[in-house]
Enzyme design. Structure first.
Site, PDB file in Angstrom:
ATOM      1  N   GLY A 180       0.812  -1.214   0.000  1.00 57.61           N
ATOM      2  CA  GLY A 180       0.000   0.000   0.000  1.00 57.61           C
ATOM      3  C   GLY A 180       0.846   1.265   0.000  1.00 57.61           C
ATOM      4  N   CYS A 181       1.903   1.263   0.786  1.00 53.62           N
ATOM      5  CA  CYS A 181       2.756   2.450   0.889  1.00 53.62           C
ATOM      6  C   CYS A 181       3.518   2.694  -0.404  1.00 53.62           C
ATOM      7  CB  CYS A 181       3.706   2.310   2.070  1.00 53.62           C
ATOM      8  SG  CYS A 181       2.819   2.182   3.644  1.00 53.62           S
TER       9      CYS A 181
END
Length: 151
Positions: free
Chosen positions: A39-40
């Site tokens: 996600g990051c």
């Protein structure tokens, strides 16, 4: 102490006050949990892709996590990231922004970074914020808000 007074580490490993970085410029500051996680990475790549559009509007885009300066360096190199990344190993800034709290994963509750984004005006005031954001597509949504704020 207000969040603008909190010291973090810049990409060169120097201790800097957040206020010295954000005052005088429109700023998108996004708080994320961890370098090199799916996600990051998605979020950082999307902000990098849209960085020229943010810059045309007069915005700088800065990511902050509790990862080390060295971790940020490797993260940027590996993914060709162009956004600035700040290191907040003691989570002072993250807590001052209210982006630290209870989270749940696989039924277990724990304390951690709450993925959040803040838009600050040139005076360093938060004029828009969003917490518990979904990484995918988020940078585009923030760009839309930035355009609306700049009128």
């Amino acid at each position: 102490m207000g969040f603008l007074e909190v010291e973090v580490y810049d990409e060169g490993g120097r201790k800097v006050r957040l206020g010295d970085i954000v005052k005088g410029r429109w700023t998108v500051l996004y708080v994320y949990p961890k370098d090199n996680t799916p996600g990051c990475t998605t979020e950082a790549k999307e902000f990098t892709e849209l960085l020229p559009e943010f810059e045309k509007l007069g915005f700088q885009v800065i990511g902050v996590s509790k990862d080390s300066v060295e971790s940020h360096r490797r993260f940027k190199e590996k993914h060709g990231l162009k956004v600035k990344l700040l290191s907040d190993p003691e989570v002072q800034l993250i807590k001052a922004l209210g982006a630290w709290g209870k989270k749940k994963r696989y039924g277990k509750e724990y304390e951690g970074v709450i993925r959040s984004t803040f838009i600050m005006n040139p005076e360093g005031e938060i004029v828009w914020e969003k917490r518990n954001v979904r990484a995918k597509g988020h940078a585009g949504r923030v760009l839309k808000v930035a355009k609306e704020l700049k009128g």
